[in-house]
Write an enzyme that holds these catalytic residues in place. Structure first.
Site, short mmCIF file in Angstrom:
data_model
loop_
_atom_site.label_atom_id
_atom_site.label_comp_id
_atom_site.label_asym_id
_atom_site.label_seq_id
_atom_site.Cartn_x
_atom_site.Cartn_y
_atom_site.Cartn_z
N ILE A 1 -26.09 -12.86 4.22
CA ILE A 1 -27.04 -11.80 3.90
C ILE A 1 -26.98 -11.55 2.39
O ILE A 1 -25.96 -11.10 1.87
CB ILE A 1 -26.71 -10.51 4.68
CG1 ILE A 1 -26.87 -10.77 6.18
CG2 ILE A 1 -27.63 -9.37 4.25
CD1 ILE A 1 -26.50 -9.60 7.06
N TYR A 2 -28.06 -11.90 1.71
CA TYR A 2 -28.16 -11.75 0.26
C TYR A 2 -29.45 -11.01 -0.06
O TYR A 2 -30.50 -11.33 0.49
CB TYR A 2 -28.19 -13.12 -0.43
CG TYR A 2 -27.22 -14.13 0.13
CD1 TYR A 2 -25.85 -13.92 0.06
CD2 TYR A 2 -27.68 -15.29 0.77
CE1 TYR A 2 -24.96 -14.84 0.60
CE2 TYR A 2 -26.80 -16.22 1.30
CZ TYR A 2 -25.43 -15.99 1.21
OH TYR A 2 -24.56 -16.89 1.75
N ARG A 3 -29.37 -10.05 -0.94
CA ARG A 3 -30.57 -9.29 -1.27
C ARG A 3 -31.54 -10.18 -2.05
O ARG A 3 -31.14 -11.11 -2.76
CB ARG A 3 -30.22 -8.04 -2.05
CG ARG A 3 -29.84 -8.28 -3.50
CD ARG A 3 -29.43 -6.99 -4.17
NE ARG A 3 -29.32 -7.13 -5.61
CZ ARG A 3 -28.70 -6.27 -6.39
NH1 ARG A 3 -28.11 -5.21 -5.87
NH2 ARG A 3 -28.66 -6.46 -7.71
N ARG B 1 -30.34 -13.58 -4.62
CA ARG B 1 -29.13 -13.14 -5.32
C ARG B 1 -27.89 -13.47 -4.48
O ARG B 1 -27.37 -12.67 -3.72
CB ARG B 1 -29.19 -11.64 -5.59
CG ARG B 1 -28.04 -11.16 -6.47
CD ARG B 1 -27.98 -9.65 -6.50
NE ARG B 1 -26.75 -9.21 -7.10
CZ ARG B 1 -25.58 -9.17 -6.47
NH1 ARG B 1 -25.49 -9.54 -5.20
NH2 ARG B 1 -24.49 -8.75 -7.10
N LEU C 1 -23.96 -14.84 -4.94
CA LEU C 1 -22.90 -15.07 -5.90
C LEU C 1 -22.30 -16.45 -5.68
O LEU C 1 -22.37 -17.01 -4.58
CB LEU C 1 -21.83 -13.99 -5.79
CG LEU C 1 -22.35 -12.55 -6.00
CD1 LEU C 1 -21.20 -11.56 -5.89
CD2 LEU C 1 -23.06 -12.41 -7.34
N ASP D 1 -27.08 0.22 -6.13
CA ASP D 1 -26.27 -0.53 -5.17
C ASP D 1 -25.27 0.36 -4.45
O ASP D 1 -25.21 1.58 -4.66
CB ASP D 1 -25.55 -1.69 -5.88
CG ASP D 1 -25.42 -2.89 -4.99
OD1 ASP D 1 -24.55 -2.87 -4.09
OD2 ASP D 1 -26.18 -3.86 -5.16
#
Length: 493
Positions: free
Chosen positions: A175-177, A189, A191, A287
């Site tokens: 799950i990445y925004r 996004r 990492l 955030d």
């Protein structure tokens, strides 16, 4: 009770008073965040905005806004029952060989169940009832939340990003925004240490200059969503784990543009690719820390296909200063972590990630101390055992007589059992959350361990204090005469 798709879970929540439908037109730009934030802080229900302003697709928020609903999503009645999930994960991570014939027979059902839960491929899946390609692809038609006044653009938050590395046998779910960049473009996004980014880096090395296929599923069934944030063993797919919890194989289908498998009952599927060198500036966004984060460059995800169910529902959330939905998710998943940690370190009594610590930045662990230096061994182990704790900045170790979930108890232990110099461990240049602007360098910072246990011989030369405890016979006598004392509204101690 298990849920095959998001809709059946919504129905279950509504039937149990855990979901509220909102017919009033509410704007995805800021208004939904303010409403969801107020409801979450009041420990209120999930919300289904049926008429989002300027959009036709309903928006579901605050789905996992209480630990109870997280437990319900996994078929449990109480968050404490999630320890059963942790025990299953502990077994799958390090299955013990049978201790004898009877033990082998007892373990057969679990092994058999784990082996019989690969995903099931289906035809004509619900997630492909409506197909949009070419000029029909328009992400601005989705009611994507713009969460905070300082956010640069609307943000996709609950998408399951599906990738596969060229040298891996299974897919990765993360799950990445994703920042809305244009009608067919999002910024991914992820990492550098996350599964999707590692798969992409491996692909670029194997196939330089080629486009990397990526799929994002929105509104998958709740078990699959939670599987993506649970420490599933690397040898097992999130789909198989979801099937194991559900007691029924996860239904998947092939994406239209690539060979990736997606949850067949998802509400919306975004298919496309990431170019080898296409980057864009991402952020700033509010955030889970309670601050706006710095900007940085991340890969651009070009969407070539949008497929969805008829009358699709858009699943969303916001992140902000705790408590927020990720913090509540962390409280529930805390119970999953306890058996996993105990499997490796049986001396651990309890483990707590306080939600005020942004879900994972601080941990408090109680142990049955057995030798000098024991607390330091446990804190080092916690930092290194699960990747979920890579970003934990502070670990406090207390004895088993201290309730690690009670700040009054923990502060008492810190102030009476610690010498700041002797009992503090500092480690420099460790991986740290990229969003942690308090670190001197982005992605690299220090960690602190606090040994708040009673000190043994070898750790101190002084006679250690004896805790004050009332005589049990006196306590028992006072209990028996308490009502006769006529002291109203006072607790029995």
């Amino acid at each position: 009770m298990s849920f095959k798709d998001l809709r059946s879970f919504i129905d279950h929540l509504e039937a149990n008073g855990e979901l509220k439908r909102i017919s009033y037109p509410v704007d995805p730009h800021l208004e939904m965040t303010e409403i969801a934030d107020r409801v979450l802080r009041a420990k209120g229900p999930a919300l289904l905005f049926e008429n989002p302003k300027d959009h036709h697709m309903p928006v579901l928020v605050n789905l996992f806004g209480t630990p109870k609903r997280v437990a319900m999503a996994l078929g449990k009645d109480d968050p404490l029952a999630l320890r059963e999930v942790g025990e299953l994960l502990a077994f799958l991570k390090e299955p013990e060989p049978p201790r004898g014939f009877k033990d082998a027979i007892a373990k057969i059902p679990m092994f058999k169940q784990a082996l019989n839960m690969p995903p099931k491929t289906v035809r004509n899946p619900p997630c492909q009832q409506v197909i949009k390609t070419g000029d029909e692809v328009d992400l601005t038609q989705l009611p994507i939340q713009h969460c905070w006044p300082g956010d640069v653009a609307p943000l996709v938050t609950w998408g399951l990003t599906i990738t596969k590395g060229p040298r891996k046998s299974r897919q990765n779910l993360g799950i990445y925004r994703q920042q809305l960049l244009g009608k067919n473009k999002l910024i991914m996004r992820w990492l550098s240490h996350r599964g999707g980014a590692l798969d992409f880096a491996d692909f670029k090395q194997q196939f330089p200059g080629e486009r990397y296929p990526v799929v994002v599923a929105l509104g998958a069934d709740p078990v699959t969503i939670l599987g993506a944030v649970t420490p599933v063993p690397d040898s097992m797919s999130e789909y198989a784990f979801a099937g194991l919890l559900r007691g029924e194989r996860t239904e998947v289908c092939k994406a239209l543009s690539c060979d990736l498998e997606v949850p067949a009952t998802s509400e919306i599927i975004l298919e496309g690719y990431i170019g080898p060198e296409e980057l864009a500036e991402e952020g700033p966004y509010g955030d889970h820390t309670g601050y706006y984060n710095e900007t940085d460059k991340f890969p651009v995800f070009t969407v070539t296909h949008i497929t969805h169910r008829k009358d699709a529902i858009y699943h969303s959330t916001y992140t902000g200063r705790p408590p927020d939905e990720p913090a509540m998710l962390g409280v529930a998943l805390n119970e999953v972590f306890v058996p996993i940690l105990r499997k490796q370190y049986p001396e651990i009594v309890d483990f707590y990630l306080p939600p005020e610590g942004c879900s994972y930045r601080m941990a408090v662990i109680s142990i049955r101390k057995q030798y000098p230096g024991h607390a330091k061994r446990v804190m080092m182990g916690a930092w290194s055992f699960l990747r979920q704790f890579m970003y934990t900045k502070f670990i406090v170790i207390v004895d088993e007589d201290v309730n690690c979930r009670d700040w009054q108890d923990v502060i008492w232990a810190i102030t009476t059992r610690m010498d700041p110099k002797r009992d503090t461990v500092m480690i420099e240049n460790t991986p740290i959350d990229y969003l942690d602007f308090a670190s001197p360098v982005a992605g690299l910072g220090s960690k602190m361990g606090l040994d708040a246990t009673n000190k043994w011989e070898g750790e101190t030369n002084r006679e250690w204090g004896t805790p004050i405890v009332m005589d049990p016979k006196v306590k028992q006598k006072i209990d028996s005469i308490w009502d006769e004392l006529g002291i109203d509204d006072s607790p029995t101690l």
